[in-house]
Design an enzyme around this catalytic site. Structure first.
Site, PDB file in Angstrom:
ATOM      1  N   LYS B  78      35.785  43.724  42.806  1.00  0.00           N
ATOM      2  CA  LYS B  78      36.280  44.791  41.923  1.00  0.00           C
ATOM      3  C   LYS B  78      37.042  44.158  40.768  1.00  0.00           C
ATOM      4  O   LYS B  78      37.836  43.228  40.980  1.00  0.00           O
ATOM      5  CB  LYS B  78      37.178  45.743  42.728  1.00  0.00           C
ATOM      6  CG  LYS B  78      37.643  46.971  41.953  1.00  0.00           C
ATOM      7  CD  LYS B  78      38.486  47.904  42.822  1.00  0.00           C
ATOM      8  CE  LYS B  78      38.875  49.172  42.066  1.00  0.00           C
ATOM      9  NZ  LYS B  78      39.689  50.095  42.889  1.00  0.00           N
ATOM     10  N   SER B 159      38.176  55.007  42.680  1.00  0.00           N
ATOM     11  CA  SER B 159      37.948  54.138  41.527  1.00  0.00           C
ATOM     12  C   SER B 159      37.032  52.946  41.823  1.00  0.00           C
ATOM     13  O   SER B 159      36.514  52.352  40.881  1.00  0.00           O
ATOM     14  CB  SER B 159      39.287  53.618  41.026  1.00  0.00           C
ATOM     15  OG  SER B 159      39.867  52.763  41.994  1.00  0.00           O
ATOM     16  N   SER B 183      40.626  55.398  46.790  1.00  0.00           N
ATOM     17  CA  SER B 183      39.680  54.697  45.922  1.00  0.00           C
ATOM     18  C   SER B 183      38.696  53.776  46.626  1.00  0.00           C
ATOM     19  O   SER B 183      37.760  53.285  46.009  1.00  0.00           O
ATOM     20  CB  SER B 183      40.433  53.886  44.864  1.00  0.00           C
ATOM     21  OG  SER B 183      40.855  54.736  43.837  1.00  0.00           O
TER      22      SER B 183
END
Ligand SMILES: [Mg+2]
Ligand SMILES: [Zn+2]
Lengths: 483, 490, 95
Positions: B78, B159, B183
């Site tokens: 990420k 996210s 997320s």
């Protein structure tokens, strides 16, 4: 002693409180492992944490906690076993995180006190409101470029103790005495070097004025006043400004002001004009700081004798005046020097020598107590020579100067120069006889009542003996002969 | 689609050991998949050269018998993790060109374990969002399609949407996520994956771009529970550089997957059945309860009375922390700078240009709730309610071993389908946020499909540092659910 | 709480976010909505509840006072938008 400003509408009293930022003596920063030394190349003593790189996190330095506690104990203050680090949010170019990690609602140290030693020997107590630990910001240089400011983060993250006094001071002298005393305590404790020139001790001064008996009026905060002399000047200027303002029918506004050392005046800081809202909240990157009473007690057990206790002991054990004792203990090394000189000797004499000729020589030569012009042993030796009548006090001053010049021990100088005091009554008597014989007229005048001539005879005898005659014997024998 | 990209981490680990293929082959197969799937926009930055270099090293290590637990396994990182020498953007314009000179603890651990990082995956800007539409580099597309209309581009959730899309589309075998209010779990649910948010303090936050410090936690996103256990083992551990990192023992998470949950008590919170919970989700949940019963566990109704206040609590606490955490993006030391005549003008212009709408909105809310006169009414109040929410869980865990809830109130929705009201989007995290506020481990496991053919997940919540139980129960459910569906084209 | 434009402007200034005049109305409405939403917390009885600052049940870890970091100005300055002679550079600040 009371300090007032005489205004047209009457006398005005000053109300002064100080916030001192004292840099904690530690090898590394409060929340990072970067070094703290003064004067390094720009941005070298900076870790990724100090530069607030994304994802960087603070980890507290245990020694800085200890220093805070030690200082709190030195200020006879309450140590809070739980304290909390909070973020103080504001933007500034040398504040990398956009917040300063400080302590707000729950500081590590609560109320304490500092006893001021005033120049007239009196004392006054000033309350301490709190002491908290916080990070220093970096440094902005505004004079390197016509349109840019330069930022050096070497200081960013260095541990500070913000020591906040109560508004207990009433004159510039008290403010000066407060800083002097606080600095002395911090140095004794070894928690701050107190070097104002290098910025390791910085003062914010809160000043207001009021008529006697009134509640406090609005105060102005003068930021970063960085010498005791400037603190004095800034307070005098600011108090006068406020009095004038009131007397012209104006009002003092609560604001941050800057002291302009060149002009000797304070002025409003326009860049800080918009109201601050620091939005303090507990730093979620850190947990509350819990201390145990055992931890505090262990630090307490290692505290050195502090100036006030030392002063008391000097008064008690050495029978010194409060004034003398206060002067001696202001600096720990001076106090230690005095004690080694005074050991087994007359303390008053030791004090006079240390604070008198010795201090004068040190100042004259630009030496420090750590590199003294005369060692404590030699100064003690000199006092011994006076005490056992080897030399007179007057001669001792000459010997002292020779000791400064040559570094030799006083006994050596006395021997080399043949300065040993004459205590042989026969020799003194002979010398007196010769003086009296040579000054028959003066002897007559003396005997017919002109007492003042006695000094003249003493002088003549001392001159004849090269200053070595024991003055007490000279007096005694002269009196007998002139009888 | 290469057969190699269909392998799970556990399978690939065996294949590498047995020398059925090399790490370089495995990496090349996945890099090819990445190249073929650029339309998903799952990656912000691809690092194929670094990946191949690392794969070669892995082959050497495998040959010498020095393989790490993730040796040679391709993963996605990420783009909230700072990676040394590789641009790390948080999917924000303000960090568009930021190249860290350091490596986050978690990404460093994964690399040390032998993982081959193929690149940085997309996310909502600064991890603020639930659809990946707030990224400054464009939305990410969910590889799953609606049966009714395969032309609609669906969001992967957020996210950690880039990670979810990449794992789901078989571009990587696993990926890192971070979870502040859901997320990891919500995108896992949207993409048919296993996503685990560990206990707060399990994974170091050092080097992860901070959103809300008291909530942020990294975790794995994988296609199976076993893979989650494998990957988690190489992410966790005490880090002296993070003052909130827990100094607790690291168990062998994989060993916890015994399949035996007999006698276990599973809490079913009644407050997670709000009016308007879709029939589909209700059924999914009921089915999940059935699976656990069949495996010998006992469902127990529990009450978490402050559940409905979790969302408002979160939307005070998280923006407050974010407003402060994002103050460092000021254009002085790194990141985007827009020149101004004064320093303040430079700040205001840089930050306005560098932050997107959702981030700006949260900074403003956070600034407001911390400001003088409002701090007690908002921030302190929220922190008090947060304690009540945490206490609810603590009380529940006196009687149950694990809690089962839906992960998200719906399946993946279409890009641009939500209305303009930010609160509508926030409701996506209604089931995940309470866990975050309490700092507990939470895992989403796919257990079914919606009527429209989209994956749906259930959430398991455990006691602090009891990821083992969560993983154990999840694996039982995974097996019982027999979730074998894959996105179109896989 | 319903925010007016002046308040939004003030918050934006505190947060150093440039906001155009024509955005203020919309923002004020949006932020007011959010505040209204979070204000439902008012109905929760929190008497005697201590605010929670961290979920971590641990003591604040402390490091030894050792120099273990820093001394790498290049790493610190590597991403600087503007630098001169080892300093970060910003528009001149007038005090
Ligand atoms: Mg202050
Ligand atoms: Zn301060």
């Amino acid at each position: 002693m009371s300090y007032v400003i005489e205004g047209e509408t009457g006398d005005w009293e000053l109300v002064i409180g100080l916030e001192v930022h004292a840099q904690v003596i530690s090898k590394s920063k409060l929340f990072s492992g970067a070094a703290t030394d003064f004067g390094a190349e720009p941005n070298t003593q900076v870790s990724l944490v100090d530069a607030a790189m994304p994802g960087m996190l603070p980890v507290i330095n245990e020694y800085c906690i200890e220093q805070g506690v030690r200082t709190g104990l030195g200020l006879k203050a309450k140590i809070n076993l739980t304290s909390v680090f909070a973020r103080k949010n504001y933007f500034y170019a040398d504040l990398p995180q956009g917040y300063q990690i400080s302590q707000y609602e729950y500081p590590i140290v609560g109320e304490g006190e500092v006893i001021l030693d005033m120049p007239d020997g009196s004392t006054r107590t000033v309350g301490i409101e709190r002491l908290h630990l916080e990070q220093d910001a970096g440094k902005s240089l505004h004079d390197q470029h016509p349109s840019k400011s330069f930022i050096d983060l070497n200081r960013s993250g260095v541990a500070l103790m913000e020591i906040v006094s109560k508004p207990d001071m009433r004159s510039p002298e008290e403010a000066a005495a407060y800083i002097t005393k606080l600095r002395s305590i911090l140095r004794y404790l070894g928690s701050c070097d107190g070097n104002m020139a290098e910025g390791s001790m910085r003062c914010d001064v809160n000043v207001s004025v009021r008529k006697a008996g009134e509640p406090y009026r609005t105060r102005a905060e003068i930021k970063n006043v960085n010498s005791i002399r400037f603190v004095h000047q800034a307070i005098e200027y600011e108090a006068r400004r406020q009095v004038d303002l009131y007397e012209e029918g104006g009002q003092v506004v609560q604001e941050t002001r800057l002291f302009d050392a060149n002009k000797g005046e304070t002025r409003s800081m326009r860049s800080k004009e918009h109201a601050h809202d620091y939005r303090y909240f507990p730093d979620p990157d850190l947990l509350p700081l819990n201390l145990t009473q055992d931890y505090v007690d262990a630090i307490k057990a290692t505290l050195p004798e502090l100036p006030d206790e030392k002063k008391e002991r000097f008064i008690r054990d050495y029978h010194l005046s409060a004034y003398d004792a206060g002067l001696l203990v202001a600096d720990q090394a001076t106090a230690d020097f005095f004690e080694s000189v005074a050991k087994g000797r007359d303390p008053k004499m030791a004090c006079n020598w240390v604070m008198g000729d010795f201090s004068a020589a040190m100042n004259r030569l630009g030496r420090t107590i750590d590199n003294p012009p005369v060692s404590a042993a030699n100064l003690g030796g000199l006092i011994d020579l006076i005490a056992d009548d080897t030399i007179s006090g007057r001669l001792a001053k000459e010997v002292f100067e020779l000791m400064v010049e040559t570094g030799k021990a006083p006994a050596v100088i006395v021997d080399e120069k043949g300065l040993r005091q004459v205590t042989d009554t026969g020799a003194i008597e002979a010398s007196i006889d010769a003086v009296l014989a040579a000054n028959g007229d003066k002897v007559e005048q003396y005997r017919s009542g002109k007492d003042k001539l006695f000094g003249f005879f003493v002088g003549q005898v001392m001159k004849a003996t090269g200053g070595k005659a024991n003055p007490a014997l000279v007096n005694e024998i002269l009196k007998k002969k002139l009888g | 689609m290469s057969e190699l990209t269909k392998l799970t981490m556990a399978e690939a680990r065996e294949g590498l050991k047995a020398k059925r293929f090399t790490a370089v082959e495995l990496t090349k197969a996945h890099l090819a998949a990445v190249g073929a799937a650029r339309g998903l926009n799952a990656f912000v930055t691809e690092t194929p050269d670094l990946a191949l270099e690392r794969a070669k090293l892995s082959d050497a290590k495998l040959a010498k018998g020095e393989a790490g637990p993730l040796e040679g396994l391709p993963i996605g990182m990420k783009d909230l993790f700072c990676t040394e020498g590789v641009r790390s953007t948080a999917c924000s314009r303000i960090l568009e060109n930021f190249v860290p000179t350091y490596e986050s603890t978690v990404s460093g651990k994964l690399k040390d374990a032998g993982a081959v990082v193929l690149g940085k995956t997309a996310l909502d800007e600064f991890a603020m969002g639930s659809s990946n539409e707030t990224s400054a580099f464009g939305p990410v597309t969910n590889p799953w399609k609606r049966k009714s209309d395969p032309s609609v581009k669906l969001v992967p959730g957020g996210s950690s949407g880039g990670s979810a899309a990449a794992v789901s589309a078989r571009l990587v075998m696993g990926a890192t996520g971070t979870d502040t209010g859901g997320s990891i779990r919500q995108p896992a649910s949207f993409c048919g994956l296993v996503g685990l948010k560990p206990t707060y303090g399990r994974c170091s936050r050092w080097g992860i771009v901070a959103f809300a410090s008291s909530l942020d936690q990294a975790g794995p996103m994988t296609r199976t529970v076993r893979d989650a256990a494998i990957m988690l083992g190489s992410m966790v551990g005490y880090d002296p550089k993070d003052s909130t990192s827990a100094n607790v023992a690291v168990p062998n998470f994989e060993a916890a997957l015994t399949g035996d949950i007999r006698g276990m008590k599973v809490g079913i919170p009644k407050e997670y059945r709000p009016d308007g919970l879709s029939a589909e989700i209700s059924k999914l949940w009921a089915d999940g309860i059935g699976m656990l019963k069949d495996a010998g566990a006992t469902p127990v109704e529990i009450s978490l009375p402050h559940t409905k206040y979790a969302l408002p609590t979160y939307y005070i606490v998280a923006p407050a922390e974010c407003s402060s955490n994002l103050a460092r993006y000021d254009g002085v030391r790194y990141g985007k700078r827009v020149e101004g005549k004064t320093l303040d003008e430079m700040y205001a212009k840089s930050r306005a240009a560098g932050f997107g709408k959702e981030v700006r909105r949260r900074i403003l809310i956070g600034t407001y709730v911390l400001s003088a006169g409002y701090y007690d009414a908002y921030y302190i109040k929220a922190q008090k309610v947060r304690r009540l929410i945490a206490d609810d869980f603590a009380k529940a865990f006196e009687t149950v071993d694990v809690i089962l809830t839906p992960t998200a109130p719906s399946a993946a929705f279409g890009q641009g389908e939500t209305d303009d009201n930010p609160i509508t989007m926030w409701l996506n995290d209604i089931f995940t946020i309470p866990t975050s506020l309490a700092g507990l481990p939470g895992l989403s496991v796919p257990t079914g499909l919606s009527a429209d053919g989209l994956p749906l997940g259930l959430q398991l919540i455990g006691r602090p540092f009891d990821e083992e139980t969560v993983l154990k129960v999840a694996e039982v459910m995974e097996r019982a659910a027999g979730f074998t569906a894959v996105p179109a084209g896989i | 709480m319903s925010l007016d434009k002046a308040t939004v402007k003030n918050i934006a200034n505190l947060a150093r976010l440039e906001v155009r005049e024509d955005e203020l109305d919309h923002l004020a409405g949006e932020l007011s909505n959010i505040l209204q939403f979070v204000e439902q917390l008012a109905e929760v009885n929190t008497d005697g509840v201590a605010p929670m600052t961290s979920v971590a049940h641990m003591e604040l870890p402390r490091r030894r006072d050792e120099v273990t970091d820093g001394n790498y100005p290049e790493r610190v300055l590597a991403n600087a938008p503007e630098r001169i002679d080892g300093f970060f550079v910003v528009p001149k600040v007038v005090e």
